[in-house]
Design a protein around this motif. Structure first.
Motif, PDB file in Angstrom:
ATOM      1  N   VAL A  51       0.846  -1.202   0.000  1.00 45.36           N
ATOM      2  CA  VAL A  51       0.000   0.000   0.000  1.00 45.36           C
ATOM      3  C   VAL A  51       0.877   1.246   0.000  1.00 45.36           C
ATOM      4  O   VAL A  51       0.599   2.210  -0.714  1.00 45.36           O
ATOM      5  N   ARG A  52       1.962   1.220   0.757  1.00 49.46           N
ATOM      6  CA  ARG A  52       2.900   2.353   0.754  1.00 49.46           C
ATOM      7  C   ARG A  52       3.478   2.564  -0.642  1.00 49.46           C
ATOM      8  O   ARG A  52       3.640   3.699  -1.098  1.00 49.46           O
ATOM      9  N   ALA A  53       3.766   1.487  -1.357  1.00 50.31           N
ATOM     10  CA  ALA A  53       4.284   1.607  -2.722  1.00 50.31           C
ATOM     11  C   ALA A  53       3.246   2.266  -3.631  1.00 50.31           C
ATOM     12  O   ALA A  53       3.586   3.097  -4.476  1.00 50.31           O
ATOM     13  N   PHE A  54       1.970   1.914  -3.460  1.00 51.50           N
ATOM     14  CA  PHE A  54       0.906   2.568  -4.230  1.00 51.50           C
ATOM     15  C   PHE A  54       0.906   4.070  -3.947  1.00 51.50           C
ATOM     16  O   PHE A  54       0.824   4.886  -4.869  1.00 51.50           O
ATOM     17  N   VAL A  55       0.991   4.438  -2.665  1.00 50.31           N
ATOM     18  CA  VAL A  55       1.009   5.861  -2.301  1.00 50.31           C
ATOM     19  C   VAL A  55       2.199   6.541  -2.969  1.00 50.31           C
ATOM     20  O   VAL A  55       2.064   7.627  -3.541  1.00 50.31           O
ATOM     21  N   GLY A  56       3.350   5.901  -2.933  1.00 51.85           N
ATOM     22  CA  GLY A  56       4.542   6.477  -3.555  1.00 51.85           C
ATOM     23  C   GLY A  56       4.389   6.669  -5.051  1.00 51.85           C
ATOM     24  O   GLY A  56       4.755   7.709  -5.594  1.00 51.85           O
ATOM     25  N   ARG A  57       3.805   5.673  -5.719  1.00 55.90           N
ATOM     26  CA  ARG A  57       3.605   5.776  -7.177  1.00 55.90           C
ATOM     27  C   ARG A  57       2.596   6.864  -7.530  1.00 55.90           C
ATOM     28  O   ARG A  57       2.654   7.455  -8.595  1.00 55.90           O
ATOM     29  N   LEU A 118       7.859   3.753  -9.736  1.00 59.30           N
ATOM     30  CA  LEU A 118       8.582   4.099  -8.520  1.00 59.30           C
ATOM     31  C   LEU A 118       8.036   3.360  -7.303  1.00 59.30           C
ATOM     32  O   LEU A 118       6.833   3.208  -7.138  1.00 59.30           O
ATOM     33  N   THR A 119       8.940   2.923  -6.448  1.00 61.20           N
ATOM     34  CA  THR A 119       8.573   2.374  -5.149  1.00 61.20           C
ATOM     35  C   THR A 119       9.297   3.209  -4.103  1.00 61.20           C
ATOM     36  O   THR A 119      10.516   3.387  -4.173  1.00 61.20           O
ATOM     37  N   ILE A 120       8.579   3.750  -3.142  1.00 63.99           N
ATOM     38  CA  ILE A 120       9.153   4.569  -2.072  1.00 63.99           C
ATOM     39  C   ILE A 120       9.553   3.653  -0.929  1.00 63.99           C
ATOM     40  O   ILE A 120       8.786   2.823  -0.492  1.00 63.99           O
ATOM     41  N   ARG A 121      10.767   3.839  -0.443  1.00 67.81           N
ATOM     42  CA  ARG A 121      11.238   3.066   0.703  1.00 67.81           C
ATOM     43  C   ARG A 121      11.821   4.020   1.736  1.00 67.81           C
ATOM     44  O   ARG A 121      12.441   5.005   1.384  1.00 67.81           O
TER      45      ARG A 121
END
Length: 127
Positions: A51-57, A118-121
């Motif tokens: 879900v965090r990756a979705f937010v980042g994208r 993009l994937t936010i980490r």
């Protein structure tokens, strides 16, 4: 376990994400909340990371949505197996017609994310 499930469900809900993104500095706060939740709830780490990756994208679109329903529309465009889409569909199924988000489904939307998205980490240590 009940508190953990409720916390993860809330953090991964479109309603919460949209409300948080509408706040000044909300996107940064939201991404930090995901990082803390991943550390605090390791059993839910995979779902939270997705879900965090979705937010980042979707960060730029979520920060200034062109319409109030855009957050839900972005979610419904995700592949069928995407964690945020699965959670959204489950949540919507429990709501009355007046409470649901207005979205339009694409019958033949892509079922795979593009590998260049993009994937936010979070970093383990300060930068």
């Amino acid at each position: 376990a009940g508190d953990q499930e409720r916390s993860v469900d809330e953090l991964c809900s479109v309603d919460y994400i949209a409300a948080k993104m509408a706040m000044f500095g909300g996107s940064e706060q939201l991404l930090r909340e995901f990082a803390r939740a991943i550390n605090k709830f390791p059993k839910s780490g995979k779902a939270l990371s997705q879900v965090r990756a979705f937010v980042g994208r979707s960060l730029e679109s979520l920060r200034a949505p062109a319409s109030p329903t855009l957050p839900a529309q972005l979610v419904i465009q995700e592949p069928d197996h995407a964690e945020i889409r699965v959670r959204f569909k489950a949540s919507e199924s429990t709501r009355s017609a007046e409470e649901t988000w207005d979205t339009m489904e694409w019958p033949r939307r892509p079922q795979m994310l593009h590998p260049c998205q993009l994937t936010i980490r979070e970093h383990a240590m300060g930068i």
